[in-house]
Structures are given as structure tokens and as C-alpha cells.
Design an enzyme around this catalytic site. Structure first.
Site, PDB file in Angstrom:
ATOM      1  N   HIS A 101       0.849  -1.184   0.000  1.00  0.00           N
ATOM      2  CA  HIS A 101       0.000   0.000   0.000  1.00  0.00           C
ATOM      3  C   HIS A 101       0.892   1.244   0.000  1.00  0.00           C
ATOM      4  CE1 HIS A 101      -3.581   2.360   0.661  1.00  0.00           C
ATOM      5  NE2 HIS A 101      -2.867   3.089   1.509  1.00  0.00           N
TER       6      HIS A 101
ATOM      7  N   LEU B 104     -10.181  -3.653   4.704  1.00  0.00           N
ATOM      8  CA  LEU B 104      -9.334  -2.986   3.714  1.00  0.00           C
ATOM      9  C   LEU B 104      -8.064  -2.409   4.360  1.00  0.00           C
ATOM     10  CD1 LEU B 104      -9.238  -1.917   0.721  1.00  0.00           C
ATOM     11  CD2 LEU B 104     -10.215   0.198   1.643  1.00  0.00           C
TER      12      LEU B 104
HETATM   13  C1  GRF Z   1       1.027   0.618  -6.109  1.00  0.00           C
HETATM   14  O1  GRF Z   1       1.204   1.967  -5.769  1.00  0.00           O
HETATM   15  C2  GRF Z   1       0.566  -0.181  -4.919  1.00  0.00           C
HETATM   16  O2  GRF Z   1       1.039   0.316  -3.709  1.00  0.00           O
HETATM   17  C3  GRF Z   1      -0.928  -0.044  -4.980  1.00  0.00           C
HETATM   18  O3  GRF Z   1      -1.236  -0.066  -6.345  1.00  0.00           O
HETATM   19  C4  GRF Z   1      -0.121   0.429  -7.094  1.00  0.00           C
HETATM   20  C5  GRF Z   1       0.184  -0.593  -8.135  1.00  0.00           C
HETATM   21  O4  GRF Z   1       1.161  -0.161  -9.028  1.00  0.00           O
HETATM   22  N1  GRF Z   1      -1.579  -1.086  -4.207  1.00  0.00           N
HETATM   23  P1  GRF Z   1       1.727  -1.160 -10.126  1.00  0.00           P
HETATM   24  O5  GRF Z   1       0.526  -1.698 -10.903  1.00  0.00           O
HETATM   25  O6  GRF Z   1       2.474  -2.242  -9.428  1.00  0.00           O
HETATM   26  O7  GRF Z   1       2.621  -0.325 -10.994  1.00  0.00           O
END
Ligand code: GRF
Length: 202
Positions: A109, A144
């Protein structure tokens, strides 16, 4: 350890995991499946390019969340998946999914949880004017962005940062700590008691 990565979007974290595996940096972890609810997602294209098996079904074609998750669980079972890694997976998992993989689902996250939960963690922190934000890897439970925290990395916000430069810094931090957290899991080095996760020495 067989790993599935679930991703709906860009897949930069999936890419970081693929590269870590190629360097031998995922412990005994091996990505055996990439799965998503958006068949056209760049994340799944990256997986195909890396020779990883893909489960890509349009969630809209399924009647309920449970039905989609049953199909997904079937694919995970067939692939012998032991760890589920969420990397930008934009769907809530059904309680049945979470309970069948309890303690074996992790998520990343883009904020220092429990601050700025939800889909806009970077923007919400930026708009709030925090001086320090960061990234969190945590176990997934039915709530969540809530489960026990495995790792966090702080990212300072400078006065010159725009939302875009902050996003870049956050993603860079993600790409460093997610492979590390997956490696620790694959090496069996995460001990969880209640909300507390301890990293065991090798
Ligand atoms: C990331 O910022 C992650 O923390 C969040 O969704 C985004 C996904 O980015 N859960 P990616 O698809 O891996 O580039």
C-alpha cells in the site's frame, strides 16, 4: 515456494518481483501465476513477456464476486500456489478467498498505514501536507488495508515535490521493499502474533 501475483493495472511491482526473481533475490520464491480481473492490463502483458502463466478473466463476465473468486481460486490451486501477492489488484477479495489463504496473502500500500487507507493513498497524503509518507507491506485480512504490518519504508515529502514526483519516489520505495518482503516470507522468516510481525534471523 510457488507465488501468484494478482494485478489489475500497470504492473510495475510485478515487474520488480520478476526482476528480483531473475537475480535470485526472492529466496525460494517462484512466480508461477499472474492473475487479474482486467484481461488487457499491462501487468498481465508483462507476465506473458516473462513467460509466466496468466489467469485473465473479465470480472464483469461473472455474476458475483464469489463466482469470480472461485474461478481464481481454481487457477491458484492448479498452479499449487502457496503465497498470494497483491500488486495493484483493484478488487476486494471475497471472505471465502481470504479465509482459504489466511496468513498467505500480502499486499503493498502506498502510504504509511494506518494513515491514508484506500485507493488514493499517495494523493491523500500529498493533499494532507504530510512531511513524511511511505509504503507498507502487510498481510491481508477481510478489512481494507488492515492486516498485520510486515515492513514499512518512509519517503520524505519535500517542498518541491509535486504529486508526480512523490508518486515516483513512492513507487521506487515499493520496488525495493516488496521483493524483500516476499523473500522473507519465502524463507519462512515472518512470525505473526496478533498484529505483530517479527522478522526471524536466518
Ligand atoms: C502501487 O502503488 C501499490 O502500492 C498499490 O497499487 C499500485 C500498483 O502499481 N496497491 P503497479 O501496478 O504495481 O505499478
Amino acid at each position: 515456494m510457488n507465488i501468484a501475483v494478482l494485478a489489475s493495472g500497470n504492473g510495475s511491482n510485478l515487474q520488480a518481483l520478476i526482476e528480483a526473481q531473475a537475480r535470485g533475490d526472492l529466496g525460494g520464491g517462484k512466480i508461477v501465476l499472474a492473475a487479474g480481473d482486467k484481461p488487457g492490463a499491462l501487468a498481465l502483458k508483462r507476465a506473458i513477456k516473462a513467460g509466466i502463466k496468466v489467469f485473465a478473466e473479465d470480472a464483469a463476465a461473472f455474476g458475483t464476486r464469489e463466482e469470480f473468486d472461485q474461478a481464481l481460486m481454481g487457477a491458484l490451486e492448479r498452479a499449487g500456489v502457496e503465497l498470494v501477492v497483491l500488486a495493484g489488484y483493484m478488487r476486494l477479495l471475497s471472505p471465502a478467498f481470504v479465509s482459504s489463504y489466511e496468513g498467505r496473502i500480502i499486499n503493498i500500500h502506498p502510504s504509511l498505514l494506518p494513515a491514508f487507507k484506500g485507493t488514493h493513498g499517495i494523493k491523500d497524503a500529498y493533499d494532507h501536507g504530510v512531511k513524511v509518507t511511505g509504503v507498507t507491506v502487510h498481510f491481508v485480512d477481510v478489512e481494507l488495508d488492515n492486516g498485520p504490518i510486515i515492513m514499512q519504508r518512509e519517503v520524505p515529502v519535500s517542498e518541491d515535490d509535486t504529486l508526480e514526483t512523490l508518486e515516483e519516489k513512492i513507487h521506487k520505495a515499493e520496488h525495493m521493499i516488496y521483493p524483500e518482503a516476499v523473500r522473507l516470507f519465502a524463507e519462512g522468516r515472518l512470525s505473526v502474533k496478533g498484529r505483530k510481525v517479527k522478522i526471524l534471523e536466518l
